[in-house]
Design an enzyme around this catalytic site. Structure first.
Site, PDB file in Angstrom:
ATOM      1  N   TYR A 149       0.836  -1.205   0.000  1.00 14.28           N
ATOM      2  CA  TYR A 149       0.000   0.000   0.000  1.00 14.28           C
ATOM      3  C   TYR A 149       0.870   1.253   0.000  1.00 14.28           C
ATOM      4  O   TYR A 149       0.677   2.173  -0.803  1.00 14.28           O
ATOM      5  CB  TYR A 149      -0.933  -0.009   1.209  1.00 14.28           C
ATOM      6  CG  TYR A 149      -1.721   1.255   1.383  1.00 14.28           C
ATOM      7  CD1 TYR A 149      -2.763   1.568   0.525  1.00 14.28           C
ATOM      8  CD2 TYR A 149      -1.432   2.154   2.413  1.00 14.28           C
ATOM      9  CE1 TYR A 149      -3.498   2.749   0.672  1.00 14.28           C
ATOM     10  CE2 TYR A 149      -2.159   3.320   2.578  1.00 14.28           C
ATOM     11  CZ  TYR A 149      -3.184   3.614   1.712  1.00 14.28           C
ATOM     12  OH  TYR A 149      -3.895   4.781   1.863  1.00 14.28           O
ATOM     13  N   LYS A 153       1.566   4.655  -2.635  1.00 17.29           N
ATOM     14  CA  LYS A 153       1.426   6.044  -2.202  1.00 17.29           C
ATOM     15  C   LYS A 153       2.754   6.795  -2.313  1.00 17.29           C
ATOM     16  O   LYS A 153       2.775   7.987  -2.637  1.00 17.29           O
ATOM     17  CB  LYS A 153       0.886   6.104  -0.774  1.00 17.29           C
ATOM     18  CG  LYS A 153      -0.562   5.652  -0.640  1.00 17.29           C
ATOM     19  CD  LYS A 153      -1.525   6.555  -1.398  1.00 17.29           C
ATOM     20  CE  LYS A 153      -2.983   6.237  -1.078  1.00 17.29           C
ATOM     21  NZ  LYS A 153      -3.926   7.130  -1.800  1.00 17.29           N
TER      22      LYS A 153
END
Length: 272
Positions: A149, A153
Site C-alpha cells: 500500500y 502512495k
C-alpha cells in the site's frame, strides 16, 4: 467557491462523498464519479443543475476521458480535480499475490495518472485549476503490513512532486493531502484486502496485524468530516497549501520520519 466545478473520483463513499457534499454546500458544481453510482445523486441531494453523477473505474483510461468530456459538455470547465479513489492492499509483501500488487498500483497510481491526463488539458487551456491528490501519511512513512500500500502512495507522492512543478507555470496548483487513520470505511473487510498466501514464518505477525486492523476499523482517531471541510476551505483559498497533513498521528509519524532521515543523512556524511 460559487460556480467552481469540482471533479471528484471515488465519490461513492468515505472522504470522496463528503467532499462532494461539502463542495455542493459551498456553492460549487460537482462531477461526482464512482465505480458504483446507484443512489448517489439522491444521497448528495444537490440543487438542480449543480450535480453530475458519472460511473468511473479509474483504471479505465478511456472511461476517464469520457467522464471528462461529459463534465465539459455539462459544465464547460473543471476547476478542482480531486484524485481520491483508492484501494488498500494490506499484508506482508510475500503474502500478497502479483496480481493484487499490480492492482494496487493500477488504482492508486495509474488510475490517478489517467484521470489527471484526461483533465489537465482543460486546466491548461483555462490557465487555472487545482489538482488535489489524496495520499496518506503512509505515502511518507511505511510500516509492516503496509509495504505494498505504502509503495503505491510513495510513487503517487513522487509523481505529484514533479508534476506540481511542471504545471505551476501554467497557473495550475497542486495540493497533496496526507491523512492519518480516518474513520471511513477504508478498513472494512469488503474494501481493505489482506494477503492470501500463507507463510509460516509470518503467521504470528500477520495474525497480530489482522487483529489490529479489525480493532481499528471504525475507531480511527481522525474525523473525515473535519478533513473534508478543511480541503474545501483550502480549495477556495487564493493561496492553497501545497501539502496538508491531517491528524496527530500523521504529524507525529511524519516528523519522526524527518528526524530519522536527518540522522541518516548526518551519519552518511560522516562516513563519506
Amino acid at each position: 467557491m460559487t460556480d467552481k466545478v469540482w471533479f471528484i473520483t471515488g465519490a461513492g463513499g468515505g472522504l470522496g462523498h463528503l467532499l462532494a457534499r461539502d463542495a455542493l454546500r459551498a456553492g460549487a458544481k460537482v462531477v461526482a464519479t464512482s465505480r458504483g453510482i446507484e443512489g448517489l445523486a439522491e444521497r448528495l441531494s444537490a440543487p438542480e443543475g449543480r450535480l453530475l453523477v458519472l460511473p468511473l473505474d479509474v483504471t479505465d483510461a478511456g472511461a476517464a476521458l469520457a467522464a471528462h468530456d461529459a463534465a465539459i459538455k455539462t459544465f464547460g470547465r473543471i476547476d478542482v480535480l480531486v484524485n481520491n479513489a483508492g484501494r488498500a492492499q494490506l499484508g506482508w509483501f510475500e503474502t500478497i499475490s502479483d496480481d493484487d500488487m499490480r492492482q494496487q498500483f493500477e488504482v492508486n497510481l495509474f488510475g490517478a495518472m489517467s484521470v489527471a491526463r484526461a483533465v489537465l488539458p482543460t486546466m491548461r487551456r483555462q490557465r487555472s485549476g487545482l489538482l488535489v491528490t489524496i495520499s496518506s501519511v503512509n505515502g511518507l512513512v511505511s510500516n509492516p503490513g503496509g509495504s505494498v500500500y505504502s509503495s503505491s502512495k510513495f510513487a503517487l507522492e513522487g509523481w505529484m512532486e514533479g508534476l506540481a512543478e511542471e504545471i505551476a507555470p501554467l497557473g495550475i496548483r497542486s495540493l497533496v493531502v496526507n491523512p492519518g487513520m480516518m474513520r471511513t470505511n477504508f478498513l472494512d473487510p469488503s474494501r481493505a484486502r489482506q494477503g492470501n498466501v500463507e507463510i509460516a514464518d509470518y503467521a504470528e505477525a500477520v495474525a497480530g496485524f489482522r487483529a489490529f486492523i479489525t480493532q481499528a476499523n471504525g475507531a480511527q482517531q481522525n474525523d473525515p468530516e473535519a478533513l473534508s471541510a478543511l480541503i474545501v476551505a483550502e480549495a477556495s483559498s487564493a493561496e492553497p497549501a501545497r501539502r496538508l497533513l491531517f491528524g496527530r498521528d500523521a504529524h507525529d509519524w511524519a516528523r519522526a520520519k524527518c528526524q530519522q532521515l536527518a540522522a541518516e543523512i548526518d551519519a552518511s556524511r560522516a562516513r563519506a
